[in-house]
Design an enzyme around this catalytic site. Sequence first.
Site, short mmCIF file in Angstrom:
data_model
loop_
_atom_site.label_atom_id
_atom_site.label_comp_id
_atom_site.label_asym_id
_atom_site.label_seq_id
_atom_site.Cartn_x
_atom_site.Cartn_y
_atom_site.Cartn_z
N GLY A 49 18.94 45.37 -22.62
CA GLY A 49 17.97 45.76 -21.64
C GLY A 49 16.55 44.67 -21.92
O GLY A 49 15.76 44.37 -22.84
N GLY A 51 13.89 44.65 -20.02
CA GLY A 51 12.56 44.97 -19.15
C GLY A 51 11.67 44.80 -20.03
O GLY A 51 11.55 43.85 -20.98
N GLY A 73 11.82 45.80 -23.79
CA GLY A 73 12.96 44.86 -24.47
C GLY A 73 12.47 43.53 -24.55
O GLY A 73 12.52 43.05 -25.80
N SER A 104 3.02 52.15 -28.19
CA SER A 104 3.53 50.61 -28.29
C SER A 104 3.70 50.47 -27.06
O SER A 104 4.86 49.97 -26.45
CB SER A 104 4.69 50.61 -29.16
OG SER A 104 5.78 51.43 -28.70
N LYS A 164 5.76 63.79 -24.82
CA LYS A 164 4.47 63.20 -24.55
C LYS A 164 4.45 62.35 -23.17
O LYS A 164 3.61 62.40 -22.39
CB LYS A 164 3.90 62.16 -25.77
CG LYS A 164 5.17 60.88 -25.74
CD LYS A 164 4.88 59.87 -24.92
CE LYS A 164 5.86 58.51 -25.11
NZ LYS A 164 5.51 57.48 -24.28
N ASP A 224 1.21 58.72 -30.14
CA ASP A 224 2.04 58.45 -28.94
C ASP A 224 1.57 59.19 -27.66
O ASP A 224 1.03 58.81 -26.44
CB ASP A 224 3.37 58.54 -28.90
CG ASP A 224 4.33 57.48 -27.96
OD1 ASP A 224 3.58 56.79 -27.34
OD2 ASP A 224 5.45 57.66 -28.08
N SER A 239 0.10 53.27 -18.95
CA SER A 239 1.27 54.10 -19.04
C SER A 239 1.69 54.60 -17.59
O SER A 239 1.12 54.76 -16.65
CB SER A 239 0.39 55.61 -19.48
OG SER A 239 1.33 56.60 -19.22
N VAL A 285 10.49 52.42 -14.99
CA VAL A 285 10.86 53.74 -14.74
C VAL A 285 9.92 54.71 -15.41
O VAL A 285 9.47 54.35 -16.70
CB VAL A 285 12.40 54.07 -15.60
CG1 VAL A 285 12.67 55.57 -15.51
CG2 VAL A 285 13.31 53.42 -14.87
#
Length: 336
Positions: A8, A10, A13, A140, A193, A246, A256, A281
């Site tokens: 991945g 994205g 990644g 993160s 979360k 988180d 976010s 996503v």
Amino acid sequence: MKKITIIGAGSFGTALSIVLARAGNKVQLWARESEVAFGINNQHRNPAYISDVTLPDTVECSTDPEECFDDPEMVVFATPSHTMREIATNIKPYLNGDERIVSVAKGIENDTFMTMSQVLSEVLEGKIIDDHIGVLSGPSHAEEVSKFKPTTVVASSYSKRTAENIQQTFLTPMFRVYLNYDIIGVEIGASVKNIMAIAAGIVDGAELGDNATAALITRGLHEMKRLGMKLGASQDTFSGLSGMGDLVVTCTSEHSRNRFVGYNIGQGKSLDEIIDTMDMVAEGVKTTRSVLEWSKKLNVEMPITAAVHRVLFEQEDPKDMLYDLMTRNPKEEIVI
């Protein structure tokens, strides 16, 4: 120097490829898009995600799975949670069985209600033992991780040795990794979360106030804890990085994606309209369905999750959602 494959390419990644390369590892990314692989290999930039960041020379990318599996010591799954089963199934033939497998996806699988480590355990059975599977989680955002802003996360696994292996592999001066052996708690926190971040975005978008946001984060933590403890998780995990840590960053940060979805719903846009404009996503949308059904089966009360579900999928007005939450029967805050 370890050889590490990341499935991945994205935003997260890609960010982790930078962390791992800075930690002294050789990283091979797998991407679906040929233009992403070309950009990384020829310009050391991902043209689709966090494109303003230069990648180290020790990061390479390919769209061919066979090229990505030259006996790596670790394989990191940085894929959306709803694609985890399919991608792990496709990758399984290329594994030799000795790799450490790490999930950084945050979500619960629809229908099965499995966490990502459980999905990997089931799909990779016969090739990878459970003790070689772990997760990395915590506050993160990729945009900050890729720019070496201080980040602290947790590594967890079914095995202490694997958790420690993950910790040592990812550790850098700007990416600090703690150990937490409560893998179910870590994954529940990472998933729930995202639902609360949608709710926080709705509150902000509808201009319902800081008091409402603070209450939502706090009571959202209770829902997270209630579900996790029902499944055998440690209460302390939810006070840690994969719980409260988180939760706070996802509910308040401009980075976010889940909060972005909620904010725009609070502004009056439809879910379909919002999703159509996003390149990435928002895991919380699908996770809301999973967690609500899971909580019903387990008889766990999760009123915020239920309210978010009504707004997302039943077109309930956000202000009606808040009114319903505020006028529930009076309760004790903490039941001992």
